[in-house]
Design a protein around this motif. Structure first.
Motif, mmCIF file in Angstrom:
data_model
loop_
_atom_site.group_PDB
_atom_site.id
_atom_site.type_symbol
_atom_site.label_atom_id
_atom_site.label_comp_id
_atom_site.label_asym_id
_atom_site.label_seq_id
_atom_site.Cartn_x
_atom_site.Cartn_y
_atom_site.Cartn_z
ATOM 1 N N HIS A 81 0.798 -1.241 0.000
ATOM 2 C CA HIS A 81 0.000 0.000 0.000
ATOM 3 C C HIS A 81 0.823 1.280 0.000
ATOM 4 O O HIS A 81 0.273 2.354 -0.246
ATOM 5 N N GLY A 82 2.118 1.214 0.352
ATOM 6 C CA GLY A 82 2.826 2.446 0.695
ATOM 7 C C GLY A 82 2.335 2.934 2.050
ATOM 8 O O GLY A 82 1.672 2.188 2.782
ATOM 9 N N ASP A 83 2.621 4.175 2.385
ATOM 10 C CA ASP A 83 2.132 4.709 3.667
ATOM 11 C C ASP A 83 0.606 4.770 3.633
ATOM 12 O O ASP A 83 0.019 5.181 2.630
ATOM 13 N N GLY A 84 -0.040 4.384 4.724
ATOM 14 C CA GLY A 84 -1.501 4.445 4.747
ATOM 15 C C GLY A 84 -2.051 4.133 6.127
ATOM 16 O O GLY A 84 -1.311 3.792 7.051
ATOM 17 N N VAL A 85 -3.366 4.237 6.229
ATOM 18 C CA VAL A 85 -4.035 4.013 7.512
ATOM 19 C C VAL A 85 -4.229 2.512 7.722
ATOM 20 O O VAL A 85 -4.799 1.830 6.875
ATOM 21 N N ARG A 86 -3.776 2.010 8.853
ATOM 22 C CA ARG A 86 -3.996 0.612 9.203
ATOM 23 C C ARG A 86 -5.126 0.479 10.228
ATOM 24 O O ARG A 86 -5.986 -0.368 10.089
ATOM 25 N N MET A 87 -5.107 1.322 11.290
ATOM 26 C CA MET A 87 -6.054 1.156 12.396
ATOM 27 C C MET A 87 -6.941 2.397 12.521
ATOM 28 O O MET A 87 -6.431 3.510 12.667
ATOM 29 N N LEU A 88 -8.246 2.190 12.501
ATOM 30 C CA LEU A 88 -9.183 3.223 12.923
ATOM 31 C C LEU A 88 -9.682 2.768 14.292
ATOM 32 O O LEU A 88 -10.537 1.884 14.393
ATOM 33 N N ALA A 89 -9.096 3.312 15.342
ATOM 34 C CA ALA A 89 -9.366 2.843 16.703
ATOM 35 C C ALA A 89 -10.509 3.654 17.306
ATOM 36 O O ALA A 89 -10.479 4.884 17.290
ATOM 37 N N LEU A 90 -11.504 2.954 17.817
ATOM 38 C CA LEU A 90 -12.725 3.570 18.326
ATOM 39 C C LEU A 90 -12.806 3.380 19.834
ATOM 40 O O LEU A 90 -12.523 2.296 20.350
ATOM 41 N N ARG A 91 -13.210 4.437 20.528
ATOM 42 C CA ARG A 91 -13.287 4.395 21.992
ATOM 43 C C ARG A 91 -14.598 3.748 22.428
ATOM 44 O O ARG A 91 -15.665 4.132 21.950
ATOM 45 N N VAL A 92 -14.493 2.768 23.322
ATOM 46 C CA VAL A 92 -15.685 2.095 23.844
ATOM 47 C C VAL A 92 -15.592 1.993 25.373
ATOM 48 O O VAL A 92 -14.514 2.151 25.944
ATOM 49 N N HIS A 93 -16.717 1.704 26.003
ATOM 50 C CA HIS A 93 -16.740 1.455 27.441
ATOM 51 C C HIS A 93 -16.290 0.042 27.765
ATOM 52 O O HIS A 93 -15.793 -0.241 28.850
ATOM 53 N N ASP A 94 -16.545 -0.877 26.810
ATOM 54 C CA ASP A 94 -16.326 -2.289 27.092
ATOM 55 C C ASP A 94 -15.809 -2.974 25.819
ATOM 56 O O ASP A 94 -16.588 -3.325 24.927
ATOM 57 N N ALA A 95 -14.496 -3.132 25.734
ATOM 58 C CA ALA A 95 -13.889 -3.659 24.505
ATOM 59 C C ALA A 95 -14.197 -5.145 24.314
ATOM 60 O O ALA A 95 -14.266 -5.621 23.174
ATOM 61 N N ALA A 96 -14.378 -5.865 25.421
ATOM 62 C CA ALA A 96 -14.718 -7.286 25.289
ATOM 63 C C ALA A 96 -16.123 -7.423 24.709
ATOM 64 O O ALA A 96 -16.376 -8.235 23.813
#
Ligand code: FE2
Length: 376
Positions: free
Chosen positions: A92-107
């Motif tokens: 891909h070259g340089d690019g976005v791998r992770m779009l990390a989203l904030r949650v209360h409960d990751a499980a």
């Protein structure tokens, strides 16, 4: 809103099974993280936040986290024996791998999404250091892009366990960039509706706006787009697919050079787009040029606005209105040599739409760039 905007009133689930608190961070895989972090500090006004690498016990990769208001970007590069990141970079070259989203409960986020057909990337894992604990999990989305779910209810460290605070004497002033307004994915031919269904079924999002190729076409290139929003509207992911035109769609050019689906642009919010864009241009960020004639008629289309037209014209900022208000927006040129990821700067003054009235002027500007690259 015109009658060609389709507002799809998909019945919202009575209970949001994936409550999101917003974007936690965006992680880019890059060829040189040290220099990328410096670029985003210098050009976009981020500050040093945290570092992980050999000095913190991580031998195979180095990561630099930078921050500006509610925005956190992470730049990660392979150092040695890091096949996953090397493969991503090679493809891909340089690019976005992770779009990390904030949650209360990751499980629970992992449980809810994988139960509905999401493909697991990371089972819930608890990470701890002396500053507390973070729980992280993740699923795959389009291309090689990942959604991480980040639960940081009990964490007081700089960024994440495994990182140390990145102390730097060099921290340029903020450019007034505040948070991620939306983040757009480019997907392959006829793949848009598949990913719309993914966001509906797996993540509980709704389709809030649609644009077809009649809305988004110029003489040559075309695309279609559907905007997906989570329940509280904090997270919005428009999904684009290429459409047939006389010449190559801008989305197809992206797919060719990114070697597949991925993040096309990240829209960053500001409270004062004239100040922010003046500052970014002084710092060397390059934006698409809009023909001066755009400003001859724009106020006939959008009505009166609070800002003087002159600085908007000088900077190339676009204006659009919907029934709730108006918005001001501008698009950068790609920030890599490949014509892939770029940024949008947006100031909303009531409007919650995405600038449909600007598509024609914008795409003509994009096509001039595409033609200069020989890809139209
Ligand atoms: Fe956008």
């Amino acid at each position: 809103m015109s009658d060609t905007d389709t507002v799809v009133s998909t019945a919202a689930a009575a209970v949001d099974f994936l409550p999101l608190q917003g974007t936690d961070y965006i992680e880019f895989y890059v060829g040189n993280a040290k220099q990328a972090a410096h670029f985003y500090k210098t050009a976009f006004g981020f500050r040093s936040l945290a570092y992980s690498g050999p000095e913190t016990g991580v031998k195979e990769k180095a990561s630099y986290a930078v921050q500006q208001n509610k925005l956190t970007f992470v730049f990660t590069t392979p150092i040695k024996n890091c096949a996953e990141i090397e493969a991503h970079l090679g493809k891909h070259g340089d690019g976005v791998r992770m779009l990390a989203l904030r949650v209360h409960d990751a499980a629970d986020a992992w449980e809810q999404t994988t139960r509905r057909g999401g493909r697991s990337y990371l089972k819930p894992v608890k990470m701890q250091d002396e500053q507390g604990e973070v729980v992280m999990s993740g699923i795959h989305t389009y291309g090689d892009t990942i959604h991480l779910f980040i639960e940081r209810n009990n964490y007081n460290g700089a960024f994440l366990p495994g990182y140390k605070k990145w102390e730097s004497v060099y921290n340029p002033p903020s450019a007034g960039l505040l948070y991620v307004d939306h983040c757009v994915g480019n997907v392959g031919w006829n793949q848009m509706n598949k990913w719309v269904r993914f966001y509906e079924a797996v993540m509980g999002f709704r389709n809030i706006l649609s644009f077809d190729d009649k809305d988004i076409s110029t003489e040559y290139s075309a695309l279609m787009s559907k905007v997906m929003s989570n329940g509280n509207g904090f997270v919005k992911f428009p999904i684009n697919e290429p459409a047939e035109g006389k010449k190559k769609s801008q989305v197809e050019e992206y797919l060719d050079f990114y070697n597949g689906e991925g993040v096309q642009h990240i829209a960053l919010a500001t409270h004062n787009i004239i100040e922010t864009v003046s500052d970014l241009q002084r710092r060397g960020v390059e934006f698409l040029k809009i023909p001066a004639s755009y400003y001859d008629t724009v106020l006939d289309r959008v009505g009166s606005i609070d800002e003087d037209l002159r600085p908007l014209k000088e900077l190339g900022i676009l204006i659009d209105r919907d029934e709730e208000g108006y918005l001001l927006q501008i698009f950068s040129k790609p920030v890599e040599d490949r014509p892939t990821l770029f940024f949008e700067i947006i100031q909303r003054k009531g409007a919650r739409s995405f600038g449909k009235g600007n598509f024609k002027a914008l795409f003509e500007a994009l096509e001039r760039e595409q033609e200069a690259r020989g890809n139209l």
